[in-house]
Write a protein that holds these residues in place. Structure first.
Motif, short mmCIF file in Angstrom:
data_model
loop_
_atom_site.label_atom_id
_atom_site.label_comp_id
_atom_site.label_asym_id
_atom_site.label_seq_id
_atom_site.Cartn_x
_atom_site.Cartn_y
_atom_site.Cartn_z
N ILE A 59 4.53 12.66 0.34
CA ILE A 59 4.21 13.89 1.08
C ILE A 59 4.04 15.10 0.15
O ILE A 59 4.62 15.18 -0.93
N CYS A 60 3.24 16.03 0.62
CA CYS A 60 3.02 17.34 0.02
C CYS A 60 2.11 18.06 1.01
O CYS A 60 2.11 17.71 2.19
N ASP A 61 1.33 19.05 0.57
CA ASP A 61 0.45 19.71 1.54
C ASP A 61 -0.86 20.11 0.88
O ASP A 61 -0.95 20.16 -0.35
N TRP A 62 -1.87 20.36 1.72
CA TRP A 62 -3.20 20.77 1.25
C TRP A 62 -3.38 22.25 1.53
O TRP A 62 -3.40 22.68 2.68
N LYS A 63 -3.49 23.02 0.43
CA LYS A 63 -3.58 24.47 0.54
C LYS A 63 -5.02 24.95 0.75
O LYS A 63 -5.95 24.35 0.25
N THR A 64 -5.15 26.07 1.46
CA THR A 64 -6.45 26.73 1.62
C THR A 64 -6.33 28.14 1.05
O THR A 64 -5.53 28.92 1.54
N GLY A 90 0.11 21.82 -2.48
CA GLY A 90 1.12 22.70 -1.90
C GLY A 90 2.37 21.94 -1.51
O GLY A 90 2.36 20.72 -1.41
N GLN A 91 3.47 22.70 -1.36
CA GLN A 91 4.60 22.01 -0.79
C GLN A 91 4.47 21.95 0.74
O GLN A 91 3.65 22.64 1.33
N MET A 92 5.29 21.10 1.32
CA MET A 92 5.25 20.87 2.76
C MET A 92 5.34 22.23 3.48
O MET A 92 6.22 23.04 3.19
N GLY A 93 4.41 22.45 4.39
CA GLY A 93 4.42 23.70 5.16
C GLY A 93 3.50 24.76 4.60
O GLY A 93 3.19 25.74 5.28
N GLU A 94 3.06 24.59 3.38
CA GLU A 94 2.18 25.58 2.76
C GLU A 94 0.72 25.36 3.12
O GLU A 94 -0.13 26.17 2.73
N GLY A 95 0.42 24.26 3.77
CA GLY A 95 -0.99 23.93 3.98
C GLY A 95 -1.27 23.45 5.38
O GLY A 95 -0.56 23.78 6.34
N CYS A 96 -2.32 22.66 5.52
CA CYS A 96 -2.84 22.31 6.85
C CYS A 96 -2.55 20.87 7.27
O CYS A 96 -3.01 20.43 8.32
N ILE A 97 -1.80 20.12 6.46
CA ILE A 97 -1.55 18.72 6.83
C ILE A 97 -0.43 18.64 7.86
O ILE A 97 0.65 19.23 7.66
N ASN A 98 -0.67 17.93 8.95
CA ASN A 98 0.38 17.72 9.95
C ASN A 98 1.23 16.52 9.50
O ASN A 98 1.02 15.38 9.94
N ILE A 99 2.17 16.82 8.62
CA ILE A 99 2.98 15.75 8.02
C ILE A 99 3.82 15.04 9.08
O ILE A 99 3.97 13.82 9.06
N LYS A 100 4.36 15.81 10.02
CA LYS A 100 5.19 15.20 11.06
C LYS A 100 4.41 14.16 11.86
O LYS A 100 4.93 13.11 12.23
N GLN A 101 3.16 14.49 12.14
CA GLN A 101 2.35 13.55 12.91
C GLN A 101 2.11 12.26 12.10
O GLN A 101 2.28 11.16 12.63
N ILE A 102 1.76 12.43 10.84
CA ILE A 102 1.50 11.24 10.02
C ILE A 102 2.78 10.45 9.82
O ILE A 102 2.79 9.22 9.89
N VAL A 162 0.85 -1.19 0.00
CA VAL A 162 0.00 0.00 0.00
C VAL A 162 0.89 1.24 0.00
O VAL A 162 1.94 1.25 0.65
N ALA A 163 0.49 2.25 -0.77
CA ALA A 163 1.19 3.54 -0.76
C ALA A 163 0.34 4.56 -0.01
O ALA A 163 -0.82 4.77 -0.37
N VAL A 164 0.90 5.18 1.00
CA VAL A 164 0.17 6.18 1.79
C VAL A 164 0.64 7.57 1.38
O VAL A 164 1.81 7.91 1.53
N ASP A 165 -0.26 8.36 0.85
CA ASP A 165 0.04 9.74 0.45
C ASP A 165 -0.77 10.66 1.36
O ASP A 165 -2.00 10.58 1.39
N VAL A 166 -0.08 11.52 2.06
CA VAL A 166 -0.76 12.37 3.05
C VAL A 166 -1.88 13.20 2.41
O VAL A 166 -2.90 13.47 3.05
N TYR A 167 -1.70 13.59 1.16
CA TYR A 167 -2.71 14.42 0.48
C TYR A 167 -4.05 13.70 0.40
O TYR A 167 -5.11 14.32 0.50
#
Lengths: 277, 277
Positions: free
Chosen positions: B208-213, B223-235, B177-182
């Motif tokens: 990884i990447c990010d979800w922009k608002t 978005g790139q990491m840090g540009e959005g609301c996903i807590n990538i570190k937590q995941i 399985v591939a897990v993509d945070v997006y």
């Protein structure tokens, strides 16, 4: 199994936002003329109106006022803004009373600057705070799970399971759930959760439209019934099997459809409602 | 609990699509110069190339070829087109062998003209058919659950739970399985399903990447990491707790970022990777 065919418009409700170019007075007249039996009022449609008189006008046009759309938007990192949201929700309860409807749809909200867990906690706390006023006014608050693509800033409640969990935790006759096919159609657990929603007496509203391929905009590119891939008849079947016998509410946001002649659009809604819903 | 900070680029992989304006040869050179250690190759980047030689070029630049992206797209109402999809998937297995990678990411597909249940059945059947060839080639097929906003025509597998169910049903060392945070960040069941995925030996890739608002486009506004609301570190913390110690793959589709100077973009990726991932 799909629901039985719809043979008349007796359960057809249309949201004011669906025919956004029309004022609420125009919508009332045109819906009525075309045999639509229900209307859900978006709060923006009430701007600069006497709300009691507007409610009377709708009833005079033979329309059931199915619900007021929408309040909610509880979560915010800032306490002051959470307080403002509560005030706005209390105002919505007053507006619903004046309008003469017994249901408010909650778009619960989310704040992208905090975790979904925190937003979910603030939603539940917010609803708890306004619940006594809703109860006193005889108004039910329907938690509407929103599609996961709105999890950033529109709702941290993104599945019917979550809405069910929250409604059951709040455990009040003044709490319900609004099921919109656009938000939940993809969910592999949908049939089961619709059943659960009905069994617990929480199935309070049913919204319909369609999901187009391609969808060009996250907000304003919904399709009308039959234009997309949602099996509305199947979902209506589940909803009715779960005991729901209220209105089927057509709620469509579409920049493209708002540009069309709204009389023509309304005719198509009626036709597609009977054919594809 | 969040993952431990990333202190170096030893687990940084970038997808060729992330820096789409660059040819794969340019990407190889620039990734290598900047200390990136892994590359995931999109099939379009291999067009008109000798694939074996391209694989060698990547390795000569010190890059691990983490995976080939993407095959799948199994469902179709027409049998002939399902057959064509199988052929294309077998071709992808050959390409992966020639390239020298042991992993193919599956974007499973969906056909909006049939039910999600039918599409899901066809996905599982399709994977079963190609599995022996994957096994023979020593290649793992990673089922990637896609965000529910892609349920119409990109994937009928929309939650990690569904991907886990399918991987476990297929029950083979050549399935993962591939897990993509997006795609999964919004899921209230995510932590639990990541754990399950690891426990069953299926956690094969982490994107990884990010979800922009606001998100302005369903496809190309990541978005790139840090540009959005996903807590990538937590995941990432959950993913690592579940036993994953592979590459963190930066996969960003963004019309806006593709217009930027790609060298500048690559510097920002490195910076944001260490800061926000």
């Amino acid at each position: 199994m799909d629901a039985k065919p719809l043979n008349d418009l007796s359960q057809l409700c249309i949201h004011t936002i669906t025919t956004k170019p029309w004022s609420i007075e125009e919508a009332a007249k045109n819906f009525s003329t075309e045999g639509v039996k229900g209307i859900t009022v978006w709060r923006d449609a009430l701007a600069n109106r006497n709300i009691k008189q507007t409610g009377q006008l709708l009833r005079d046009n033979g329309l059931n006022i199915v619900s007021l759309c929408r309040s909610g938007f509880f979560p915010n990192k800032e306490k002051q803004k959470r307080k403002a949201a509560i005030d706005d929700n209390l105002k919505a309860i007053e507006e619903a009373s004046e309008l003469g409807t017994a249901l408010i749809v909650l778009v619960c909200g989310a704040d992208p600057s905090q975790s979904l867990e925190e937003s979910r906690k603030q939603i539940q706390e917010g609803i708890k705070i306004i619940l006594p006023q809703a109860k006193a006014a005889g108004i039910k608050l329907a938690i509407e799970p929103l599609h996961p693509m709105y999890a950033d800033n529109r709702s941290a409640v993104n599945t019917l399971e979550q809405a069910n969990d929250m409604a059951e935790a709040l455990n009040s006759k003044s709490i319900g759930v609004a099921v919109d096919v656009y938000h939940v159609w993809w969910d592999p657990d949908l049939e089961q959760q619709v059943k659960r929603c009905g069994q617990n007496g929480n199935l309070s509203a049913f919204h319909i439209c369609d999901w187009k391929t391609p969808t060009l905009d996250l907000l304003n590119d919904r399709g009308q019934m039959g234009e997309g891939c949602i099996n509305i008849k199947q979902i209506r079947g589940w909803v009715e099997d779960a005991g729901f016998n209220g209105f089927n509410e057509v709620e469509i946001f579409s920049s493209a459809l708002w540009k069309e002649d709204q009389h023509h659009f309304l005719h198509k809604i009626k036709e597609n409602y009977l054919k594809y819903s």
